[in-house]
Write an enzyme that holds these catalytic residues in place. Structure first.
Site, PDB file in Angstrom:
ATOM      1  N   CYS A  64      57.041  48.127  78.748  1.00  0.00           N
ATOM      2  CA  CYS A  64      58.262  48.612  78.697  1.00  0.00           C
ATOM      3  C   CYS A  64      58.560  49.910  78.239  1.00  0.00           C
ATOM      4  O   CYS A  64      59.412  50.880  78.774  1.00  0.00           O
ATOM      5  CB  CYS A  64      58.890  47.594  77.766  1.00  0.00           C
ATOM      6  SG  CYS A  64      58.499  45.764  77.734  1.00  0.00           S
ATOM      7  N   ASP A  96      59.867  41.601  73.593  1.00  0.00           N
ATOM      8  CA  ASP A  96      59.846  40.203  73.633  1.00  0.00           C
ATOM      9  C   ASP A  96      59.042  39.320  74.389  1.00  0.00           C
ATOM     10  O   ASP A  96      58.347  38.191  74.059  1.00  0.00           O
ATOM     11  CB  ASP A  96      61.415  39.643  74.356  1.00  0.00           C
ATOM     12  CG  ASP A  96      62.489  40.004  73.406  1.00  0.00           C
ATOM     13  OD1 ASP A  96      62.450  40.562  72.311  1.00  0.00           O
ATOM     14  OD2 ASP A  96      63.693  39.760  73.887  1.00  0.00           O
ATOM     15  N   ASP A 138      64.267  45.201  75.743  1.00  0.00           N
ATOM     16  CA  ASP A 138      65.686  44.286  75.939  1.00  0.00           C
ATOM     17  C   ASP A 138      66.358  44.772  74.943  1.00  0.00           C
ATOM     18  O   ASP A 138      67.684  45.370  75.062  1.00  0.00           O
ATOM     19  CB  ASP A 138      65.007  42.667  75.553  1.00  0.00           C
ATOM     20  CG  ASP A 138      64.456  42.279  76.797  1.00  0.00           C
ATOM     21  OD1 ASP A 138      64.272  42.785  77.875  1.00  0.00           O
ATOM     22  OD2 ASP A 138      64.188  40.848  76.831  1.00  0.00           O
ATOM     23  N   LYS A 139      66.121  44.735  73.693  1.00  0.00           N
ATOM     24  CA  LYS A 139      67.074  45.000  72.577  1.00  0.00           C
ATOM     25  C   LYS A 139      67.165  46.423  72.445  1.00  0.00           C
ATOM     26  O   LYS A 139      68.107  46.895  71.625  1.00  0.00           O
ATOM     27  CB  LYS A 139      66.664  44.340  71.258  1.00  0.00           C
ATOM     28  CG  LYS A 139      66.244  42.851  71.210  1.00  0.00           C
ATOM     29  CD  LYS A 139      67.633  42.189  71.929  1.00  0.00           C
ATOM     30  CE  LYS A 139      67.098  40.578  72.387  1.00  0.00           C
ATOM     31  NZ  LYS A 139      65.949  40.468  73.405  1.00  0.00           N
ATOM     32  N   CYS A 209      60.456  44.434  82.278  1.00  0.00           N
ATOM     33  CA  CYS A 209      60.327  43.193  83.249  1.00  0.00           C
ATOM     34  C   CYS A 209      61.051  43.388  84.578  1.00  0.00           C
ATOM     35  O   CYS A 209      62.377  43.905  84.313  1.00  0.00           O
ATOM     36  CB  CYS A 209      60.548  42.125  82.529  1.00  0.00           C
ATOM     37  SG  CYS A 209      59.672  41.447  81.082  1.00  0.00           S
ATOM     38  N   GLU A 460      64.464  33.740  71.063  1.00  0.00           N
ATOM     39  CA  GLU A 460      64.719  33.359  72.464  1.00  0.00           C
ATOM     40  C   GLU A 460      63.743  32.042  72.836  1.00  0.00           C
ATOM     41  O   GLU A 460      62.869  31.958  72.156  1.00  0.00           O
ATOM     42  CB  GLU A 460      64.366  34.486  73.403  1.00  0.00           C
ATOM     43  CG  GLU A 460      65.286  35.437  73.319  1.00  0.00           C
ATOM     44  CD  GLU A 460      65.074  36.528  74.138  1.00  0.00           C
ATOM     45  OE1 GLU A 460      66.064  37.559  74.548  1.00  0.00           O
ATOM     46  OE2 GLU A 460      63.763  36.687  74.569  1.00  0.00           O
ATOM     47  N   SER A 486      65.870  33.862  76.908  1.00  0.00           N
ATOM     48  CA  SER A 486      65.618  35.273  77.659  1.00  0.00           C
ATOM     49  C   SER A 486      66.413  35.425  78.649  1.00  0.00           C
ATOM     50  O   SER A 486      66.867  34.462  79.295  1.00  0.00           O
ATOM     51  CB  SER A 486      64.219  35.060  77.850  1.00  0.00           C
ATOM     52  OG  SER A 486      63.905  36.071  78.736  1.00  0.00           O
TER      53      SER A 486
END
Length: 583
Positions: A64, A96, A138-139, A209, A460, A486
């Site tokens: 990522c 994640d 993600d975060k 992702c 998650e 998720s």
């Protein structure tokens, strides 16, 4: 004449008297600070130009973020070309896909706050005048946007880009297929060799992702809310076009410095937040947006909680056919025109506000003026023929969720589920039961004490939900939790239930066999118990203590607020008395 009275302090005509970097570059008293800049090879000209923080979440934890360092160099090139001085720095990321399914997931949501806090501290400590923030997982996307808004200096956000889809036996796959493959392996449908073949091909490049999971959801948000350059959210991480967007972001942030705005809090208005919620709904995005949009609003001093988000979800059609509920990945949407296509279709039919200002200095409507809806494709549907008339994500409320809950309905055919509760006091307990197939079809699996405080960290549940799908029982059982899911989760999975179990929410009072009804059509989540019965059970309820009594997770549990308001850890802009730019 003193060297400090000469025109040399402003060799490019910059007047730094109103820029925060004057505190580290101007006048005799800053000689010591300037000596550090000379030590790093900076010229006198560079020292007296505006300083632009180029913040990334680069690390070697996962694909990522691995391309962010490369893209940062392009941002710096753009800043330099526009007579600014870029100063690159990095912050943390918790990925994640690797943290999932074990204790490491407790670090995920807290990392959002750590990212925002550390970027703020770096900017404050070194008095940078502007920021370009790059994030890939993600975060890290909401964390970086939160920092940009909190600082309220000229700022631009840029996504690091999605991963290319993997190919497994002729089909496009993502990392979620690997999680589901673990479930298939547990049932015997996949051999060791099958699972190994899948894991080796699922993630073929750098990037986040590929489905409409949390990273791509929040990337879409960055354009819809106006903090990113139009088109910058779409191209995959390996593409050279991403470097072009990075360079353009560096130039654009210097345009904002020269013009004095618009600043992030000029951009992130209530209307802009409604636009952001609309893009989540229209693309079947991650339920995590129900946490991140209120947290972003909090940094701008705007009350915009889960119910406000859900209100937009309820009236926005689902028009993008993206995984996990649909067929396509981010690369496919990019190839038919990207986020702009979805935004233009929503704009043309009155689902977003076109008058919101963006980092380009133009409105959303002006940015989209030349976008045309592409024919002969089925990635994005016209509003006149949506995949579903209401958004891909739905808010719920009821006697089991007085402070709300959230579910992704993209890909679901049935929107009502009723069944007996099967209670677990942690995800680990539930996952073990699922792996051993110790559950029955028709049950509602309840995972509690996984909320922001109770976890702590609001884990998650992708490992559990993916295992259920891998076992072929997706849609045949439901799962509810005060934790999170998720962005890759699919199925009847309800998260963010509040109040959480740790503070005595109704989910803490459930017993095996209690009948639970989930109605995503009408937006309700109830247990068939009277108020009197719930009150009686509450008398016998005792708080549980978690084992995190020191370190960051301890501090997080003390500070974090409810999921409904974004699980934030500080009072936000409404309580602000001294802004960063006021120093």
């Amino acid at each position: 004449m003193s060297a400090f009275n000469k025109d040399r302090a402003h060799p490019n005509g910059w007047d730094k008297s109103k820029l925060v970097s004057r505190h580290v570059t101007e006048g005799p008293s800053k000689a010591a600070a300037r000596s550090y800049y000379y030590a790093m090879g900076m010229t006198e000209e560079q020292i007296h130009q505006p300083f632009v923080g180029v913040a990334t979440c680069w690390n070697e934890a996962a694909p990522c973020n691995i391309a962010l360092s490369r893209q940062a160099q392009s941002v710096k090139k753009g800043v330099n070309a526009a007579s600014g001085t870029p100063r690159e720095f990095t912050t943390i990321t918790v990925t994640d896909g690797i943290a999932m399914g074990h204790e490491g997931m407790r670090s995920s949501l807290p990392s959002r706050e750590a990212i925002a806090d550390t970027v703020e501290l770096t900017m404050r400590g070194h008095c940078y005048d502007a920021i370009v923030g790059l994030a890939g997982c993600d975060k890290s996307l909401p964390g970086m946007m939160m920092a940009i808004i909190r600082l309220n200096v000229p700022g631009i956000f840029m996504y690091g880009g999605s991963i290319l889809p993997g190919k497994f036996r002729g089909k496009d796959v993502t990392v979620v297929d690997v999680f589901e493959g673990i479930g298939k392996h547990a049932t015997g449908e996949f051999s060791d060799d099958d699972l190994h073949e899948l894991e080796c091909v699922a993630c073929p490049s750098a990037g986040a992702c590929g489905g409409q999971f949390t990273a791509n959801t929040m990337a879409c948000v960055s354009e819809a809310i106006g903090l990113a350059l139009p088109g910058s959210a779409g191209s995959p991480a390996p593409y050279e076009s991403r470097d072009e967007y990075a360079e353009a972001s560096g130039v654009a942030v210097m345009d904002l410095v020269k013009s004095g705005g618009p600043l992030p809090r000029d951009i992130v208005t209530r209307k802009a937040l409604e636009n952001a919620a609309a893009i989540v709904a229209a693309t079947g995005g991650s339920t995590n947006a129900g946490l991140h949009l209120p947290a972003i609003a909090h940094e701008a001093g705007i009350d915009f909680d889960l119910f406000d988000v859900a209100e937009i979800f309820k009236k926005t059609p689902l028009i993008a056919d993206l995984k996990p509920g649909g067929k396509y990945v981010a690369k496919d949407m990019f190839e038919i025109g990207g986020v702009s296509v979805v935004l233009k279709e929503l704009l043309d039919h009155g689902y977003i506000h076109g008058d919101c200002i963006t980092v380009t200095g133009k409105t959303i409507a002006e940015n989209l003026e030349n976008i045309k809806f592409p024919e002969d494709q089925d990635v994005v549907y016209p509003v006149s023929n949506p995949i579903h008339p209401t958004g891909g994500v739905v808010g719920l409320k009821g006697n089991l969720a007085e402070e709300g809950a959230i579910v992704k309905i993209a890909g679901l055919t049935e929107l009502v589920f009723e069944g007996p509760a099967r209670c677990f006091d942690s995800e680990d307990e539930c996952f073990e039961a699922v792996q051993n197939r110790q559950y029955k079809e028709g049950e509602v699996l309840v995972i509690r004490y996984e909320g922001p405080k109770g976890g702590p960290g609001m884990r998650e549940m992708l490992s559990t939900t993916a295992a259920l799908y891998g076992q072929g029982t997706g849609g045949k059982v439901a799962l509810i939790t005060d934790g999170r899911f998720s962005g890759g989760t699919r199925g009847f999975c309800i998260g963010h239930i509040g109040p959480e179990a740790a503070i005595g929410g109704p989910i803490a009072l459930l017993k095996d066999g209690d009948m639970i009804k989930i109605d995503a059509e009408n937006g309700t989540l109830d247990v068939a118990l009277s108020d009197a019965e719930l009150a009686e059970r509450r008398k016998n309820w005792k708080p549980r203590e978690h084992e995190y009594t020191s370190g960051y997770l301890y501090k997080y549990a003390q500070q974090v607020g409810p999921a409904r308001k974004g699980a934030v850890t500080h009072p936000g802009a409404q309580a602000e008395k001294k802004a960063f730019v006021d120093i």
